[in-house]
Design an enzyme around this catalytic site. Structure first.
Site, PDB file in Angstrom:
ATOM      1  N   LYS A  85       0.810  -1.224   0.000  1.00 18.17           N
ATOM      2  CA  LYS A  85       0.000   0.000   0.000  1.00 18.17           C
ATOM      3  C   LYS A  85       0.842   1.273   0.000  1.00 18.17           C
ATOM      4  CE  LYS A  85      -4.360  -1.508   0.471  1.00 18.17           C
ATOM      5  NZ  LYS A  85      -5.483  -1.080  -0.382  1.00 18.17           N
ATOM      6  N   SER A 107       0.896  -9.870  -0.563  1.00 15.09           N
ATOM      7  CA  SER A 107       0.631  -8.428  -0.540  1.00 15.09           C
ATOM      8  C   SER A 107       0.927  -7.758   0.789  1.00 15.09           C
ATOM      9  CB  SER A 107      -0.821  -8.158  -0.932  1.00 15.09           C
ATOM     10  OG  SER A 107      -1.704  -8.828  -0.043  1.00 15.09           O
TER      11      SER A 107
END
Length: 377
Positions: free
Chosen positions: A63, A305
């Site tokens: 992110k 992720s």
């Protein structure tokens, strides 16, 4: 809790003139290389998959790429407004770190009940933390209200061109390793959209992964945009009620497929990743790897992720989940016959060959010296 930004389904915006291209991803790569070194690729031999380790990224998640690119691009445009975002975790931490590095004022609105470790992580980097509401939707509405009242820039976690381009740099780092298929988790679709933008022009298949009951993107791609509360899942980072509108269009155009995995598969994969590969991932971080067994490919790559999992959740999983033993790797000799080292009988020709016992032992010993493991990657 979902880590995403969305608009109410009843007021779906017109995003037809919003364009994100490969050039935007390349521009993001040029901006970010000063701040974020490439994350490693790891060959998970027991899974037969290469892993892109974004769990080793700054703040423990990919992110930060999108948040940092958005702030850098805004600075190039002369936009120096404070930035506000709604998040319960990774997006907030990525924005806080990026704002700290660039000297930008950042405000994150987090719901009551957000993990204390993530709230502390955001505050550590100097961002202002406002807690409001008991759900992400309430925090999202409050953040939008504050942005309108105070002239802040609201930064979505995925439905924002600069964010999508930043996430696409994951794909640029994967490309030199020449996979034939890349698997990415999907929440709001920012990561999947960016990676697909970066890799589709090179002939790489890109497949999305979602969990049963947390499949808003699959439904949206089929035309069902009704907001349905996602079920409770270990993959809380992808629990998005309504995916992005820009990302929905890009995923529909670019993704080759989206597969759905069961919750039990996700839990087992996360535990196996910790025990067999010594890698800690959060639920959403293990999602692409869990989907890997449903995706065909000789050179598969799954994106891990993020790794921001609560310690108590991980301890409970390691205590409760007993993964199945991995199958033994196949071993073959130079002639393509199954190796005697596996305990199986030699081929028919060998069985019929009139070799004396002593000669047979010599032949077997010579054969064993030529045994090599079949390459997986």
């Amino acid at each position: 809790m979902p880590d995403a930004g969305r608009a109410p389904a009843s007021t779906e915006p017109d995003v037809g003139d919003v364009v994100v291209t490969v050039a935007d991803v390349l521009a993001a790569q040029a901006r970010l290389r000063r701040y974020l070194p490439p994350t490693p690729l790891h060959h998970a031999e027991r899974f037969g998959v290469m892993l892109k380790l974004e769990n080793l990224q700054r703040t423990g998640s990919y992110k930060v790429r999108g948040a940092l690119n958005a702030l850098l691009a805004a600075r190039e445009r002369g936009d120096h407004r404070p930035v506000i975002a709604a998040s319960a975790g990774n997006h907030a931490q990525g924005l806080a770190w990026a704002a700290y590095r660039l000297g930008v004022q950042a405000i994150t609105v987090m719901p009551h009940g957000a993990p204390a470790t993530k709230i502390a992580g955001v505050a550590h980097w100097g961002a202002t933390v406002r807690q409001h509401g008991n759900s992400y939707d309430e925090a999202f509405a409050f953040a939008k209200e504050l942005a309108e009242q105070n002239g802040y820039r609201f930064l979505s976690a995925f439905d924002e061109p600069d964010v999508i381009a930043g996430q696409g740099t994951v794909g640029i780092e994967i490309a030199p390793h020449a996979p034939d298929v890349v698997i990415v988790p999907i929440g709001g679709g920012g990561l999947a959209s960016g990676v697909a933008l970066a890799l589709k022009s090179q002939g790489v298949r890109v497949v999305g992964a979602q969990v049963e009951g947390v499949d808003s993107m699959i439904r949206a791609m089929k035309g069902d945009v009704s907001p349905i509360d996602p079920v409770a899942s270990l993959a809380d980072g992808v629990r998005v009620k309504v995916p992005g509108f820009i990302t929905r269009r890009l995923c529909t155009q670019l993704l080759d497929d989206v597969v759905t995995v069961r919750e039990a598969e996700l839990r087992e994969t996360l535990v196996r990743l910790a025990l067999e590969e010594n890698l800690i991932a959060e639920g959403a971080g293990a999602l692409a790897l869990a989907a890997g067994r449903r995706v065909a490919g000789k050179r598969k790559c799954a994106v891990v992720s993020g790794g921001n999992i609560d310690a108590m959740v991980l301890a409970q999983l390691l205590s409760d989940v007993r993964p199945r033993a991995p199958r033994k790797p196949r071993r073959r000799n130079m002639d393509g016959e199954p190796s005697l080292a596996t305990g199986r009988a030699p081929g028919r020709a060998a069985a019929k060959s009139p070799i004396k016992n002593g000669a047979r032992r010599i032949a077997v010993a010579a054969l064993e010296t030529e045994v090599h493991e079949e390459p997986i990657w």
